[in-house]
Motif scaffolding. Structure first.
Motif, PDB file in Angstrom:
ATOM      1  N   LEU A 120       0.818  -1.208   0.000  1.00 31.91           N
ATOM      2  CA  LEU A 120       0.000   0.000   0.000  1.00 31.91           C
ATOM      3  C   LEU A 120       0.856   1.264   0.000  1.00 31.91           C
ATOM      4  O   LEU A 120       0.395   2.327  -0.434  1.00 31.91           O
ATOM      5  N   ASP A 121       2.086   1.152   0.466  1.00 34.17           N
ATOM      6  CA  ASP A 121       2.985   2.311   0.431  1.00 34.17           C
ATOM      7  C   ASP A 121       3.320   2.730  -0.995  1.00 34.17           C
ATOM      8  O   ASP A 121       3.693   3.884  -1.243  1.00 34.17           O
ATOM      9  N   ASN A 122       3.209   1.784  -1.924  1.00 36.13           N
ATOM     10  CA  ASN A 122       3.528   2.072  -3.330  1.00 36.13           C
ATOM     11  C   ASN A 122       2.348   2.649  -4.108  1.00 36.13           C
ATOM     12  O   ASN A 122       2.514   3.086  -5.257  1.00 36.13           O
ATOM     13  N   VAL A 123       1.158   2.653  -3.497  1.00 35.85           N
ATOM     14  CA  VAL A 123      -0.058   3.062  -4.209  1.00 35.85           C
ATOM     15  C   VAL A 123      -0.018   4.501  -4.730  1.00 35.85           C
ATOM     16  O   VAL A 123      -0.379   4.743  -5.891  1.00 35.85           O
ATOM     17  N   PRO A 124       0.405   5.488  -3.942  1.00 36.75           N
ATOM     18  CA  PRO A 124       0.426   6.859  -4.479  1.00 36.75           C
ATOM     19  C   PRO A 124       1.260   6.991  -5.749  1.00 36.75           C
ATOM     20  O   PRO A 124       0.811   7.601  -6.738  1.00 36.75           O
ATOM     21  N   GLU A 125       2.445   6.414  -5.755  1.00 30.33           N
ATOM     22  CA  GLU A 125       3.312   6.490  -6.934  1.00 30.33           C
ATOM     23  C   GLU A 125       2.712   5.705  -8.099  1.00 30.33           C
ATOM     24  O   GLU A 125       2.753   6.148  -9.256  1.00 30.33           O
ATOM     25  N   LEU A 126       2.155   4.527  -7.790  1.00 22.95           N
ATOM     26  CA  LEU A 126       1.544   3.689  -8.810  1.00 22.95           C
ATOM     27  C   LEU A 126       0.370   4.403  -9.484  1.00 22.95           C
ATOM     28  O   LEU A 126       0.280   4.443 -10.728  1.00 22.95           O
ATOM     29  N   SER A 127      -0.528   4.982  -8.692  1.00 21.18           N
ATOM     30  CA  SER A 127      -1.710   5.646  -9.246  1.00 21.18           C
ATOM     31  C   SER A 127      -1.327   6.876 -10.061  1.00 21.18           C
ATOM     32  O   SER A 127      -1.921   7.152 -11.109  1.00 21.18           O
ATOM     33  N   GLU A 128      -0.318   7.605  -9.605  1.00 26.25           N
ATOM     34  CA  GLU A 128       0.099   8.805 -10.319  1.00 26.25           C
ATOM     35  C   GLU A 128       0.748   8.470 -11.659  1.00 26.25           C
ATOM     36  O   GLU A 128       0.535   9.154 -12.664  1.00 26.25           O
ATOM     37  N   GLN A 129       1.533   7.379 -11.696  1.00 28.04           N
ATOM     38  CA  GLN A 129       2.162   6.974 -12.944  1.00 28.04           C
ATOM     39  C   GLN A 129       1.122   6.506 -13.957  1.00 28.04           C
ATOM     40  O   GLN A 129       1.193   6.842 -15.144  1.00 28.04           O
ATOM     41  N   ILE A 130       0.127   5.745 -13.492  1.00 28.47           N
ATOM     42  CA  ILE A 130      -0.921   5.266 -14.390  1.00 28.47           C
ATOM     43  C   ILE A 130      -1.762   6.444 -14.893  1.00 28.47           C
ATOM     44  O   ILE A 130      -2.130   6.499 -16.078  1.00 28.47           O
ATOM     45  N   ARG A 131      -2.034   7.386 -14.023  1.00 30.75           N
ATOM     46  CA  ARG A 131      -2.774   8.581 -14.437  1.00 30.75           C
ATOM     47  C   ARG A 131      -1.999   9.351 -15.512  1.00 30.75           C
ATOM     48  O   ARG A 131      -2.573   9.787 -16.516  1.00 30.75           O
TER      49      ARG A 131
END
Length: 281
Positions: free
Chosen positions: A251-262
């Motif tokens: 879950l710590d990786n979620v912010p970076e993951l969501s921003e990259q996909i966006r």
């Protein structure tokens, strides 16, 4: 003595004046009247589809293929032809990845339903706000499709819904379609084209350790626009981006993951939207 004007003569002139005034109003607001008439009829199309498909889905209520088999079928062979919307699809091979996976898609308006029903893969369910559960025949059809309803006003219930969703996805091997923007963005003009992504879809994907498949619908501005009161025939381009794995992520990786996909989805949105290409040239 003055001449008395017959009452039927006065009535005739009054009617003529009213007709002229009404004609002027109609001419002035003609574009708006046509737009909302077509839009209301469009929404009613889905009420009719909901009614028809609900009868068929009652034979196997809640089955995870009801959405694509019935609701999708009726939409694909009716609404897009009625409204003259042509669909072009790119990258559909990326949907052949092994189930289950999370689909994240940009959200512009209710017209997204046309493109969504064209590309949605089999054995896919949707997550939607709880209020749609009570939207007449549409809501009934959504229930029978096995949709997951979330009460966003109650965080505890939303969290529990997420846990239940993960269990359903892993147990039944179904895909989940989500709009990470949370709201339709057509009424909110942004230079970067998409609203900030909510983290729900990415939290589910990471906790379930399943891939995310981004799907991008091109700009509807050329054929559908609230701002310009436009609802005409047109072309909707759809691009399916390569699956994004989540194995090993937390879950710590979620912010970076969501921003990259966006970021990737915005780049695709600009690339497949001819009106944005012409504006940038």
């Amino acid at each position: 003595m003055g001449q008395v004007i017959p009452s039927n003569w006065s009535l005739g002139w009054s009617q003529l004046v009213m007709i002229i005034i009404a004609a002027c109003v109609i001419l002035k607001f003609r574009r708006t009247i046509i737009f909302y008439t077509k839009y209301i009829l469009y929404l009613n199309c889905f009420m009719i589809i909901g009614s028809l498909t609900s009868i068929l889905m009652l034979t196997r209520p809640g089955h995870r293929d009801n959405l694509t088999r019935w609701a999708g079928l009726f939409t694909r062979y009716s609404v897009k032809y009625i409204y003259g919307i042509k669909i072009n699809i790119f990258g559909s091979e990326h949907l052949k990845t092994e189930r289950p996976f999370i689909i994240v898609c940009n959200h512009q308006s209710s017209v997204d339903n046309v493109g969504m029903m064209e590309i949605i893969p089999r054995y896919t369910i949707c997550m939607m706000k709880k209020s749609l559960k009570y939207a007449g025949p549409f809501g009934l059809a959504a229930i029978l499709c096995g949709s997951i309803f979330v009460d966003r006003s109650k965080p505890e219930k939303a969290k529990q819904a997420m846990e239940d969703t993960i269990k359903i996805i892993l147990k039944e091997k179904v895909n989940l379609w989500m709009f990470p923007e949370g709201h339709r963005n057509m009424m909110k003009q942004r230079e970067d084209h998409m609203l900030p992504f909510k983290k729900g879809a990415f939290n589910i994907a990471v906790k379930a350790q399943i891939p995310i498949v981004p799907i991008v619908l091109s700009s509807q501005e050329p054929f559908f626009s609230f701002k310009h009161r436009r609802f005409t025939s047109g072309t909707q381009n759809i691009e399916v981006l390569p699956p994004v794995p989540t194995e090993g992520l937390t879950l710590d990786n979620v912010p970076e993951l969501s921003e990259q996909i966006r970021k990737d989805m915005i780049e695709s949105f600009v690339r497949i939207s001819p009106n944005l290409q012409s504006n940038s040239s």
